[in-house]
Write a protein that holds these residues in place. Structure first.
Motif, PDB file in Angstrom:
ATOM      1  N   ILE A 137       4.322  -5.890  57.026  1.00 46.83           N
ATOM      2  CA  ILE A 137       5.226  -4.752  57.158  1.00 46.83           C
ATOM      3  C   ILE A 137       6.535  -5.242  57.761  1.00 46.83           C
ATOM      4  O   ILE A 137       6.542  -5.834  58.829  1.00 46.83           O
ATOM      5  N   GLY A 138       7.660  -4.989  57.068  1.00 51.15           N
ATOM      6  CA  GLY A 138       8.953  -5.403  57.603  1.00 51.15           C
ATOM      7  C   GLY A 138       8.990  -6.889  57.870  1.00 51.15           C
ATOM      8  O   GLY A 138       8.681  -7.703  57.001  1.00 51.15           O
ATOM      9  N   ASP A 139       9.341  -7.274  59.102  1.00 56.78           N
ATOM     10  CA  ASP A 139       9.374  -8.690  59.470  1.00 56.78           C
ATOM     11  C   ASP A 139       8.054  -9.121  60.092  1.00 56.78           C
ATOM     12  O   ASP A 139       7.975 -10.157  60.753  1.00 56.78           O
ATOM     13  N   GLY A 140       7.011  -8.322  59.879  1.00 58.00           N
ATOM     14  CA  GLY A 140       5.708  -8.625  60.443  1.00 58.00           C
ATOM     15  C   GLY A 140       4.819  -9.419  59.495  1.00 58.00           C
ATOM     16  O   GLY A 140       5.031  -9.458  58.281  1.00 58.00           O
ATOM     17  N   MET A 141       3.809 -10.074  60.079  1.00 62.32           N
ATOM     18  CA  MET A 141       2.805 -10.820  59.327  1.00 62.32           C
ATOM     19  C   MET A 141       1.434 -10.451  59.884  1.00 62.32           C
ATOM     20  O   MET A 141       1.322  -9.930  60.997  1.00 62.32           O
ATOM     21  N   ARG A 142       0.394 -10.725  59.096  1.00 63.32           N
ATOM     22  CA  ARG A 142      -0.956 -10.393  59.536  1.00 63.32           C
ATOM     23  C   ARG A 142      -1.934 -11.473  59.108  1.00 63.32           C
ATOM     24  O   ARG A 142      -1.839 -12.019  58.013  1.00 63.32           O
ATOM     25  N   TYR A 143      -2.866 -11.758  59.999  1.00 63.25           N
ATOM     26  CA  TYR A 143      -3.975 -12.671  59.700  1.00 63.25           C
ATOM     27  C   TYR A 143      -5.258 -11.858  59.631  1.00 63.25           C
ATOM     28  O   TYR A 143      -5.539 -11.040  60.517  1.00 63.25           O
ATOM     29  N   LEU A 144      -6.052 -12.063  58.590  1.00 66.70           N
ATOM     30  CA  LEU A 144      -7.339 -11.393  58.459  1.00 66.70           C
ATOM     31  C   LEU A 144      -8.461 -12.422  58.473  1.00 66.70           C
ATOM     32  O   LEU A 144      -8.442 -13.382  57.693  1.00 66.70           O
ATOM     33  N   ALA A 145      -9.428 -12.231  59.348  1.00 70.53           N
ATOM     34  CA  ALA A 145     -10.599 -13.086  59.365  1.00 70.53           C
ATOM     35  C   ALA A 145     -11.438 -12.815  58.121  1.00 70.53           C
ATOM     36  O   ALA A 145     -11.362 -11.736  57.526  1.00 70.53           O
ATOM     37  N   THR A 146     -12.252 -13.784  57.733  1.00 71.47           N
ATOM     38  CA  THR A 146     -13.122 -13.601  56.579  1.00 71.47           C
ATOM     39  C   THR A 146     -14.008 -12.380  56.760  1.00 71.47           C
ATOM     40  O   THR A 146     -14.255 -11.608  55.816  1.00 71.47           O
ATOM     41  N   GLU A 147     -14.461 -12.149  57.987  1.00 73.60           N
ATOM     42  CA  GLU A 147     -15.336 -11.020  58.284  1.00 73.60           C
ATOM     43  C   GLU A 147     -14.631  -9.679  58.152  1.00 73.60           C
ATOM     44  O   GLU A 147     -15.285  -8.629  58.120  1.00 73.60           O
ATOM     45  N   ALA A 148     -13.295  -9.679  58.054  1.00 67.89           N
ATOM     46  CA  ALA A 148     -12.556  -8.418  57.952  1.00 67.89           C
ATOM     47  C   ALA A 148     -12.762  -7.748  56.608  1.00 67.89           C
ATOM     48  O   ALA A 148     -12.580  -6.528  56.476  1.00 67.89           O
ATOM     49  N   GLY A 149     -13.140  -8.504  55.574  1.00 66.87           N
ATOM     50  CA  GLY A 149     -13.362  -7.932  54.253  1.00 66.87           C
ATOM     51  C   GLY A 149     -12.120  -7.211  53.754  1.00 66.87           C
ATOM     52  O   GLY A 149     -10.991  -7.682  53.924  1.00 66.87           O
ATOM     53  N   ASP A 150     -12.309  -6.040  53.147  1.00 65.57           N
ATOM     54  CA  ASP A 150     -11.181  -5.217  52.690  1.00 65.57           C
ATOM     55  C   ASP A 150     -10.719  -4.374  53.878  1.00 65.57           C
ATOM     56  O   ASP A 150     -11.053  -3.196  54.002  1.00 65.57           O
ATOM     57  N   PHE A 151      -9.964  -4.993  54.748  1.00 61.60           N
ATOM     58  CA  PHE A 151      -9.594  -4.398  56.032  1.00 61.60           C
ATOM     59  C   PHE A 151      -8.905  -3.052  55.861  1.00 61.60           C
ATOM     60  O   PHE A 151      -9.242  -2.074  56.541  1.00 61.60           O
ATOM     61  N   ASP A 152      -7.932  -2.976  54.956  1.00 59.56           N
ATOM     62  CA  ASP A 152      -7.170  -1.741  54.800  1.00 59.56           C
ATOM     63  C   ASP A 152      -8.039  -0.587  54.308  1.00 59.56           C
ATOM     64  O   ASP A 152      -7.767   0.572  54.609  1.00 59.56           O
ATOM     65  N   ALA A 153      -9.093  -0.890  53.566  1.00 60.72           N
ATOM     66  CA  ALA A 153      -9.963   0.163  53.046  1.00 60.72           C
ATOM     67  C   ALA A 153     -11.039   0.575  54.042  1.00 60.72           C
ATOM     68  O   ALA A 153     -11.531   1.712  53.989  1.00 60.72           O
ATOM     69  N   THR A 154     -11.411  -0.314  54.957  1.00 58.85           N
ATOM     70  CA  THR A 154     -12.575  -0.043  55.805  1.00 58.85           C
ATOM     71  C   THR A 154     -12.272   0.184  57.276  1.00 58.85           C
ATOM     72  O   THR A 154     -13.005   0.926  57.940  1.00 58.85           O
TER      73      THR A 154
END
Length: 356
Positions: A137-154
Motif C-alpha cells: 500500500i502506497g510506499d509500504g511493503m509486506r512480508y508474508l510467512a508461508t503459514e500465512a496462506g491467503d492472508f487477505d482472505a483469511t
C-alpha cells in the motif's frame, strides 16, 4: 541474550543479538524515530501491550547496525518493522540483510504471519525484496510467512462475534493490518490522519492515540475471538472553546464484520458523551455507497456536501459530512481560559473587581 555470528562480505564476523527494552547496555546506541513514544519504549513501559525487540549487530563490541519490530505481546501474529539503521562506514557489507534475516526468523518463531514496513529509498526497497517483502500500500511493503496462506482472505474473516473495547498500544500493528487491507475500498480510510485508499497506516494510529490524550478524544476497536482488530472508530474533539462539543469521527470495519458496525459506533458514542461531546461528524466520499449506508444505519444523517472536494484518480467527487447528535447542550468540559488567547480566571476576577 543468545548471540549468533554471521560472516559478512568483508570476511568480518558480525555478532547478532536480540534484546527487548529496557536494555541499559544499548542506551544511546540504538534509536527510535517515533519521538512521541521514545521515552516510554526505552523505559519498557509499552511491554504490557507490545513486544518490541531490537535485532542488534556488533563488530568488535561496537554496535554497527540495528533493526526493530513491534508486535502485540499476546498474539505476535502481525508486526511492524521499524528503525532500520547501519552505521556509516559499515554499509554495503551485508549487515542490514543479515539483521533482517534474523528478525524474520525471530518473528516467525513466535507465530508471526505478516510484517509491514515502508521505505522511499530504492536501495532499501531492493534489500527488502530480497528478504521476501513486496510492495503493498502506497510506499509500504509486506512480508508474508508461508503459514500465512491467503492472508487477505483469511486474516480478517468471520470467526465469531466481536466485542467492542477501548484501544490499547497492542492495537498499533493490528490497526495496520486492518487499514492496509484492500477491503473495504473506501476513498477515505481515516479523515483525521489524512489516510486515503492508497495510504499505508502504520504510524498513523500511534500519532492519533497521542493526539487523543487528555480528553481530546478516544479510540474504540472491535476485536474478534482470534484477538484480531476487525473494526476501529476514533473521534477527536474540535480544538476551540466554541466547538468543543463537536468531534470528527472516522471508522473502518472489515467486510466480514459490517453487521456489528452499530456496536462499534455506539461504543464510540458512549465514550464521546463521557467527554461532554454532543455532536459526531463523519467525512465520507460520495461514491462510497456502502459506508454511507453504514453511517445512516447507525443514526448519522447527511448534513453538508462539499462539491468536488476530493480527487479520485482522474475524477472529482463530493465530500459529504454526516452528523449524529448525541446531546443537544452538553456541559462544556473546558473553560474559555483553557484555550490559547482566552481570558484566564485571574484576569476575569481582576476585570470584575474594576467594574464593581
Amino acid at each position: 541474550m543468545a548471540a549468533q555470528t554471521v560472516a559478512l562480505k568483508t570476511g568480518e564476523k558480525l555478532t547478532i543479538r536480540v534484546a527487548e527494552p529496557p536494555f541499559p547496555e544499548y542506551t544511546g546506541k540504538v534509536g527510535c524515530w517515533w519521538s512521541a513514544v521514545r521515552d516510554e519504549l526505552f523505559a519498557g513501559e509499552l511491554k504490557p501491550w507490545l513486544y518490541t525487540p531490537y535485532v542488534v549487530g556488533e563488530l568488535d563490541g561496537q554496535v554497527v547496525g540495528y533493526i526493530s519490530y513491534w508486535t502485540p505481546t499476546d498474539t505476535r501474529d502481525v508486526g511492524l518493522v521499524e528503525f532500520v539503521s547501519t552505521a556509516e562506514g559499515h554499509r554495503r557489507k551485508g549487515i542490514a540483510s543479515a539483521l533482517m534475516t534474523r528478525l524474520i526468523e525471530h518473528f516467525q518463531s513466535g507465530g508471526g504471519l505478516a510484517l509491514y514496513l515502508c521505505t522511499t529509498n530504492p536501495q532499501a526497497g531492493g534489500l527488502y525484496e530480497k528478504s521476501g517483502f513486496w510492495y503493498h500500500i502506497g510506499d509500504g511493503m509486506r512480508y508474508l510467512a508461508t503459514e500465512a496462506g491467503d492472508f487477505d482472505a483469511t486474516y480478517l474473516s468471520f470467526c465469531g462475534e466481536a466485542c467492542a473495547r477501548l484501544s490499547t498500544w497492542a492495537d498499533l500493528p493490528r490497526a495496520a493490518a486492518l487499514f492496509n487491507h484492500p477491503e473495504p475500498r473506501w476513498l477515505i480510510k481515516d479523515y483525521m490522519t489524512q489516510t486515503f485508499r492508497h495510504t499505508r497506516y502504520e504510524s498513523h494510529f500511534m500519532a492519533l492515540r497521542k493526539r487523543l490524550e487528555n480528553g481530546r478524544g478516544a479510540c474504540v476497536v472491535l476485536e474478534n475471538p482470534n484477538r484480531r482488530v476487525v473494526g476501529l472508530a476514533s473521534f477527536e474533539r474540535l480544538d476551540t472553546h466554541q466547538e468543543q462539543h463537536v468531534a470528527n469521527l472516522s471508522f473502518r470495519v472489515c467486510p466480514a464484520y459490517t453487521s456489528q458496525t452499530n456496536e462499534l459506533l455506539d461504543a464510540a458514542a458512549d465514550q464521546a458523551r463521557e467527554l461532554s461531546i454532543g455532536i459526531l461528524q463523519i467525512h465520507v466520499a460520495d461514491p462510497d455507497l456502502d459506508q454511507k449506508e453504514l453511517a445512516e444505519s447507525c443514526g448519522f444523517e447527511e448534513e453538508a456536501r462539499l462539491r468536488n472536494r476530493l480527487r479520485d484518480g482522474e475524477r472529482s467527487v463530493d465530500l459529504l459530512v454526516y452528523t449524529r447528535v448525541l446531546e443537544d447542550a452538553p456541559t462544556p468540559l473546558r473553560e474559555e481560559g483553557d484555550y490559547y488567547g482566552g481570558r484566564k480566571a485571574w484576569q476575569a476576577e481582576r476585570v470584575a473587581v474594576e467594574t464593581v
